[in-house]
Design an enzyme around this catalytic site. Structure first.
Site, PDB file in Angstrom:
ATOM      1  N   GLU A  72      -5.695 -10.652  -0.747  1.00 44.49           N
ATOM      2  CA  GLU A  72      -6.928 -10.308   0.390  1.00 44.49           C
ATOM      3  C   GLU A  72      -8.582 -10.721  -0.131  1.00 44.49           C
ATOM      4  O   GLU A  72      -9.549  -9.456  -0.077  1.00 44.49           O
ATOM      5  CB  GLU A  72      -6.800  -8.893   1.224  1.00 44.49           C
ATOM      6  N   GLU A 123       0.933  -1.350  -0.244  1.00 38.37           N
ATOM      7  CA  GLU A 123       0.205   0.183   0.234  1.00 38.37           C
ATOM      8  C   GLU A 123       0.840   1.222   0.132  1.00 38.37           C
ATOM      9  O   GLU A 123       0.214   2.494   0.707  1.00 38.37           O
ATOM     10  CB  GLU A 123      -1.410   0.655   1.619  1.00 38.37           C
TER      11      GLU A 123
HETATM   12  O1  9MR Z   1      -7.257  -7.993   8.288  1.00 46.68           O
HETATM   13  C1  9MR Z   1      -6.591  -7.083   9.893  1.00 46.68           C
HETATM   14  C2  9MR Z   1      -7.208  -6.555  10.886  1.00 46.68           C
HETATM   15  O2  9MR Z   1      -7.038  -7.552  11.284  1.00 46.68           O
HETATM   16  C3  9MR Z   1      -6.548  -4.909  11.077  1.00 46.68           C
HETATM   17  O3  9MR Z   1      -6.726  -4.845  11.947  1.00 46.68           O
HETATM   18  C4  9MR Z   1      -6.396  -4.622  10.261  1.00 46.68           C
HETATM   19  C5  9MR Z   1      -4.566  -2.915  10.796  1.00 46.68           C
HETATM   20  O4  9MR Z   1      -4.295  -2.795   9.950  1.00 46.68           O
HETATM   21  O5  9MR Z   1      -4.651  -4.872   8.645  1.00 46.68           O
HETATM   22  C6  9MR Z   1      -6.325  -6.304   8.491  1.00 46.68           C
HETATM   23  O6  9MR Z   1      -4.673  -6.630   6.987  1.00 46.68           O
HETATM   24  C7  9MR Z   1      -5.173  -5.108   6.858  1.00 46.68           C
HETATM   25  C8  9MR Z   1      -4.081  -5.839   5.391  1.00 46.68           C
HETATM   26  O7  9MR Z   1      -2.742  -6.465   6.762  1.00 46.68           O
HETATM   27  C9  9MR Z   1      -3.706  -5.152   4.391  1.00 46.68           C
HETATM   28  N1  9MR Z   1      -4.804  -4.734   3.700  1.00 46.68           N
HETATM   29  C10 9MR Z   1      -6.111  -4.591   4.413  1.00 46.68           C
HETATM   30  C11 9MR Z   1      -6.640  -5.299   5.447  1.00 46.68           C
HETATM   31  C12 9MR Z   1      -7.932  -5.215   5.549  1.00 46.68           C
HETATM   32  O8  9MR Z   1      -8.146  -4.182   6.708  1.00 46.68           O
END
Ligand code: 9MR
Length: 507
Positions: A432, A326
């Site tokens: 994802e 990102e």
């Molecule tokens: O699924 C993840 C969630 O449990 C966390 O709270 C969150 C915090 O940043 O990150 C989520 O995973 C993310 C992933 O690492 C990157 N792309 C977006 C995902 C969903 O937010």
């Protein structure tokens, strides 16, 4: 939609009907229901001061004398690691027009306590208000559920009807097709798994029956991996030294190792979930930011340490990494502002890929991962980033996050984004995937299924580049977007129409 041959359609309908019947058999039981008629039933005031609890005589428990938000009625519960619990409690306050309440768990292991907030609700003056949440029990030796306030540390309030429901889904390990088999020989099919989920043997047996690649949902991110305290010690002699730990990822990595399943590593460099201390002198965020040279040293040493430790403890398990996640800004298509950009400058991505290539075990695939690649100006930004990274030769592929909604982006947008990125010739993965919906009516679930089906059919157009498709979680209730039912399985781990659409697209 491709036309389904009749016998296949019948078979799918029959299997779907059987699966729906089976969904009624998930084992759930009320494990505890509070009864505040005779005594306080194991509840006690969590506080350092004078908070006290008393029965109201009307089936509720009242707390008074509080001096902090967490000063609250709490009770210990015996829970099984990895299992899912549903919780509910009613709360009432009479002092303010409105107050915010949180249902939380304080868990501890070897005397170290940590916390999770499970549900939030605003309670209007005099009105009983319900808090409802889900908790997947972690690997702790003590769990205390409690009902606390947010910015209302001295408020008196009552609780009643605390209910704890244990849920042991009957996992469909053999009765439904396996996504990994449906797509075998074409690409891997996987999912994200979090620490607590990985603790349950039954759950992992089910996940293992469906998927052949896993991404730790949070546990390989820098906030789990960077050992700040140990790095502070090392920094006394060398500001570029870095210490790492794999405690959070251990349950999933060992499960994968034992079961011969692949893991995708997420993520080495990100603006999010990275300790601020990483960027400061002596790893102390009260001190100034480090220089570019020190940060480059830390970046290389971090990547090197992660590669060495994962390979030493779990050789061959991690097959690919999101090196950077990102980095592109949604609204400008330029590099997003971040500590990495501020301290190192625009070449931080190129350097991260260079170090990852240098230290990753041979054959490890290196990806840049991002979302919104169906939208502009993000897509153009991603394209120029990929082109510049490709010029240095250290990137193997692009990961499409694909956190979509049933209504947006359109299939045409998704497909156009896919086509443009695929034109680079890079390997592709969907890292994802999830598709949110506003409700679970039959019609909406079918629309979600159609969207999943359409996405799978688009992906099948890139047989030589696509190496993996992973959803971001398995069951709706455990998703980061649980309230919008985005996944292939429902809260009882039963396959949804979306699951069958993904199966059908691959047949
Ligand atoms: O699924 C993840 C969630 O449990 C966390 O709270 C969150 C915090 O940043 O990150 C989520 O995973 C993310 C992933 O690492 C990157 N792309 C977006 C995902 C969903 O937010």
């Amino acid at each position: 939609m491709t036309l389904m041959k009749k016998p296949l359609a019948l078979l799918l309908t029959l299997t779907l009907t059987l699966a729906l019947l089976a969904s009624a058999s998930a084992e759930t039981a009320v494990l505890y229901q509070s009864d505040f008629s005779a005594d306080t039933d194991g509840w006690y005031p969590r506080s350092l001061g004078a908070a006290a609890i008393e029965l109201t005589g009307e089936g509720a428990l009242k707390i008074t004398g509080r001096a902090g938000d967490w000063h609250s009625p709490g009770r210990d519960f015996e829970l099984t690691a990895g299992e899912t619990y549903q919780l509910k409690v009613d709360v009432r306050q009479g002092d303010r027009p409105e107050a915010r309440f949180i249902l939380s768990v304080a868990h501890s292991k070897n005397g170290v306590e940590s916390y999770e907030n499970l549900a939030f609700a605003n309670a209007k003056q005099g009105e009983w208000t319900t808090l409802e949440g889900v908790y997947v029990a972690g690997d702790f030796d003590r769990n205390v559920f409690y009902v606390e306030t947010y910015s209302a540390g001295t408020l008196d309030y009552e609780i009643r009807d605390f209910v704890l429901i244990g849920e042991k889904p009957e996992y469909e390990t053999e009765t439904i097709p396996a996504l990994k088999d449906v797509y075998a020989g074409r690409f891997d099919f996987g999912t994200a798994v979090t620490f607590n989920e990985a603790l349950s043997k039954d759950r992992m047996a089910f996940y293992g029956s469906q998927f052949n690649i896993f991404t730790p949902g949070n546990e390989l991110k820098p906030d789990s991996v960077l050992d700040v305290l140990a790095s502070q010690q090392l920094a006394r002699d060398d500001e570029t030294a870095v210490a790492v730990k794999l405690n959070a990822a251990a349950p999933l990595l060992s499960w994968a190792q034992l079961n011969g399943v692949k893991v995708h590593g997420h993520v080495l460099v990100w603006h999010n979930q990275t300790p601020e201390a990483f960027f400061h002198e002596s790893y102390s965020f009260a001190k100034p930011l480090v220089s570019r040279e020190v940060m480059l040293g830390r970046l290389e040493n971090y990547i090197r340490a992660v590669m060495e430790l994962t390979e030493e403890k779990y050789p061959g398990v991690i097959v690919s990494w999101d090196v950077v996640n990102e980095a592109i800004d949604d609204s400008t298509g330029k590099l997003r502002d971040s500590r990495w950009l501020q301290i190192i400058g625009e070449d931080y991505l190129a350097r991260a890929f260079e170090y990852a290539r240098k230290w990753a075990p041979e054959g490890t695939l290196l990806f840049y991962n991002d979302y919104n690649s169906a939208l502009e100006p993000k897509l153009t930004g991603i394209m120029s980033l990929l082109e510049s990274l490709m010029a240095e030769g250290n990137i193997d592929g692009y990961g499409f996050q694909m956190h979509h909604d049933v209504a947006f982006p359109s299939d045409a947008q998704i497909s156009a984004g896919l086509k443009r990125v695929a034109a680079t010739g890079l390997l592709l993965r969907v890292s994802e995937l999830d598709v949110t919906i506003p409700d679970t009516s039959e019609a909406t679930l079918q629309k979600q299924a159609d969207k999943y089906g359409a996405i799978m059919r688009m992906l099948l157009e890139y047989p030589n580049q696509l190496i993996s498709v992973q959803t971001w979680g398995v069951q709706d209730n455990l998703s980061w977007r649980a309230s919008q039912y985005p996944l292939l399985f429902d809260a009882q781990a039963q396959p949804k129409p979306a699951f069958w659409a993904v199966v059908e697209a691959g047949q």
